[in-house]
Design a protein around this motif. Structure first.
Motif, PDB file in Angstrom:
ATOM      1  N   VAL A 117       0.938  -1.237  -0.040  1.00  0.00           N
ATOM      2  CA  VAL A 117      -0.012   0.062  -0.052  1.00  0.00           C
ATOM      3  C   VAL A 117       0.839   1.431  -0.040  1.00  0.00           C
ATOM      4  O   VAL A 117       0.717   2.317  -0.802  1.00  0.00           O
ATOM      5  CB  VAL A 117      -1.192   0.164   1.309  1.00  0.00           C
ATOM      6  CG1 VAL A 117      -1.745   1.348   1.573  1.00  0.00           C
ATOM      7  CG2 VAL A 117      -1.959  -1.294   1.095  1.00  0.00           C
ATOM      8  N   HIS A 121       0.824   3.697  -3.300  1.00  0.00           N
ATOM      9  CA  HIS A 121       0.102   4.914  -2.979  1.00  0.00           C
ATOM     10  C   HIS A 121       0.675   6.066  -3.765  1.00  0.00           C
ATOM     11  O   HIS A 121       1.611   6.522  -3.752  1.00  0.00           O
ATOM     12  CB  HIS A 121      -0.090   5.153  -1.322  1.00  0.00           C
ATOM     13  CG  HIS A 121      -0.899   6.461  -1.182  1.00  0.00           C
ATOM     14  ND1 HIS A 121      -2.138   6.226  -1.263  1.00  0.00           N
ATOM     15  CD2 HIS A 121      -0.516   7.700  -0.653  1.00  0.00           C
ATOM     16  CE1 HIS A 121      -2.757   7.518  -1.037  1.00  0.00           C
ATOM     17  NE2 HIS A 121      -1.626   8.327  -0.885  1.00  0.00           N
ATOM     18  N   TYR A 137      -2.668  -2.115  -5.854  1.00  0.00           N
ATOM     19  CA  TYR A 137      -3.001  -1.078  -4.846  1.00  0.00           C
ATOM     20  C   TYR A 137      -4.156  -1.465  -4.192  1.00  0.00           C
ATOM     21  O   TYR A 137      -4.192  -1.594  -2.964  1.00  0.00           O
ATOM     22  CB  TYR A 137      -2.877   0.269  -5.481  1.00  0.00           C
ATOM     23  CG  TYR A 137      -3.307   1.042  -4.195  1.00  0.00           C
ATOM     24  CD1 TYR A 137      -2.063   1.670  -3.392  1.00  0.00           C
ATOM     25  CD2 TYR A 137      -4.371   1.903  -4.544  1.00  0.00           C
ATOM     26  CE1 TYR A 137      -2.298   2.442  -2.143  1.00  0.00           C
ATOM     27  CE2 TYR A 137      -4.478   2.855  -3.371  1.00  0.00           C
ATOM     28  CZ  TYR A 137      -3.841   3.178  -2.430  1.00  0.00           C
ATOM     29  OH  TYR A 137      -4.202   4.106  -1.328  1.00  0.00           O
ATOM     30  N   GLU A 138      -5.128  -1.567  -4.759  1.00  0.00           N
ATOM     31  CA  GLU A 138      -6.540  -1.800  -4.413  1.00  0.00           C
ATOM     32  C   GLU A 138      -6.566  -3.026  -3.578  1.00  0.00           C
ATOM     33  O   GLU A 138      -7.146  -3.254  -2.747  1.00  0.00           O
ATOM     34  CB  GLU A 138      -7.405  -1.559  -5.704  1.00  0.00           C
ATOM     35  CG  GLU A 138      -7.753  -0.164  -6.008  1.00  0.00           C
ATOM     36  CD  GLU A 138      -8.746  -0.173  -6.873  1.00  0.00           C
ATOM     37  OE1 GLU A 138      -9.373  -1.086  -7.447  1.00  0.00           O
ATOM     38  OE2 GLU A 138      -8.818   1.292  -7.333  1.00  0.00           O
ATOM     39  N   LEU A 141      -4.704  -2.616  -0.549  1.00  0.00           N
ATOM     40  CA  LEU A 141      -5.574  -1.614   0.443  1.00  0.00           C
ATOM     41  C   LEU A 141      -6.905  -2.417   1.019  1.00  0.00           C
ATOM     42  O   LEU A 141      -7.322  -2.265   2.208  1.00  0.00           O
ATOM     43  CB  LEU A 141      -5.998  -0.525  -0.233  1.00  0.00           C
ATOM     44  CG  LEU A 141      -6.702   0.517   0.285  1.00  0.00           C
ATOM     45  CD1 LEU A 141      -5.738   1.336   1.662  1.00  0.00           C
ATOM     46  CD2 LEU A 141      -7.031   1.750  -0.533  1.00  0.00           C
ATOM     47  N   THR A 145      -7.276  -2.912   5.116  1.00  0.00           N
ATOM     48  CA  THR A 145      -8.610  -2.409   5.236  1.00  0.00           C
ATOM     49  C   THR A 145      -9.424  -3.380   6.356  1.00  0.00           C
ATOM     50  O   THR A 145      -9.975  -2.979   7.447  1.00  0.00           O
ATOM     51  CB  THR A 145      -9.602  -1.697   4.386  1.00  0.00           C
ATOM     52  OG1 THR A 145      -8.614  -0.747   3.663  1.00  0.00           O
ATOM     53  CG2 THR A 145     -10.776  -1.119   5.031  1.00  0.00           C
ATOM     54  N   GLN A 160     -10.886   2.152   6.823  1.00  0.00           N
ATOM     55  CA  GLN A 160     -10.490   3.148   5.621  1.00  0.00           C
ATOM     56  C   GLN A 160     -10.272   4.470   5.776  1.00  0.00           C
ATOM     57  O   GLN A 160      -9.110   4.974   5.294  1.00  0.00           O
ATOM     58  CB  GLN A 160     -11.770   3.018   4.399  1.00  0.00           C
ATOM     59  CG  GLN A 160     -11.319   3.493   3.110  1.00  0.00           C
ATOM     60  CD  GLN A 160     -10.030   2.846   2.442  1.00  0.00           C
ATOM     61  OE1 GLN A 160     -10.432   1.694   2.231  1.00  0.00           O
ATOM     62  NE2 GLN A 160      -9.000   3.467   2.162  1.00  0.00           N
ATOM     63  N   ASP A 164      -6.570   6.435   5.287  1.00  0.00           N
ATOM     64  CA  ASP A 164      -6.349   7.297   4.398  1.00  0.00           C
ATOM     65  C   ASP A 164      -5.986   8.350   5.276  1.00  0.00           C
ATOM     66  O   ASP A 164      -4.924   9.278   4.450  1.00  0.00           O
ATOM     67  CB  ASP A 164      -7.814   7.814   3.937  1.00  0.00           C
ATOM     68  CG  ASP A 164      -8.462   6.988   2.879  1.00  0.00           C
ATOM     69  OD1 ASP A 164      -7.761   6.040   2.283  1.00  0.00           O
ATOM     70  OD2 ASP A 164      -9.791   6.970   2.652  1.00  0.00           O
TER      71      ASP A 164
END
Length: 175
Positions: A117, A121, A137-138, A141, A145, A160, A164
């Motif tokens: 991540v 990012h 990445y997703e 993440l 999360t 999340q 963030d």
């Protein structure tokens, strides 16, 4: 023999959240016996609600395949600290780096996932991500999360937001 009495020696129990390396956080919904190819097997039935998937893992093989309980709050804190660090991007070809990122995501190790991540990012003012970069990445993440949410006992939206905020503070510090 009472079926539930036998369960006492297992590492995991129904209603436990577990991490399966290649799928992330799931919940054990049952422990059942099935006959597979003439052999009686005891299986953990794990539900991955978000993915609408159920996985059956032989109880004898659970730890061997890397299934583990949720990370401790200390490991989550270390993952958050990892997110704050500088991105470490090797100069290797993308295909090689992508393979390494994929291995880290599927390792099930929360710190390794946080590294992916961190490294992938992008803040708004940075260059665009390629499709495959964005996918990795997703995936990382989402894994991060879900586990942070499960450890904190929060919903994924709160987790999340927490992640963030860490990534935003890192971007602000770098500016």
């Amino acid at each position: 023999m009472d079926y539930m009495a036998k369960k006492k020696n297992l590492d995991f129990n129904p209603d436990d959240f577990v991490v399966y390396p290649s799928h992330g956080v799931g919940k054990i919904v049952n422990i059942e016996e099935q006959e597979i190819a003439g052999t009686h097997m005891e299986l953990f039935v794990i539900a991955f609600e978000k993915d609408k998937m159920t996985l059956r893992v032989p109880t004898a093989k659970a730890t061997a395949v890397g299934m583990r309980g949720l990370s401790s709050p200390e490991v989550v804190a270390k993952a958050m600290t990892t997110l704050k660090g500088r991105a470490r991007v090797k100069r290797a070809m993308w295909s090689r780096r992508a393979q390494e990122y994929e291995q880290k995501i599927n390792s099930g190790d929360l710190i390794s996932i946080a590294e992916v991540v961190r490294d992938l990012h992008r803040s708004d003012d940075q260059r665009e991500q390629s499709y495959s970069e964005r996918q990795l990445y997703e995936a990382a993440l989402e894994r991060l999360t879900r586990e942070v949410a499960a450890v904190d006992g929060d919903d994924e939206m709160k987790a999340q937001t927490r992640i963030d905020e860490v990534l935003s503070s890192r971007a602000a510090a770098a500016a």
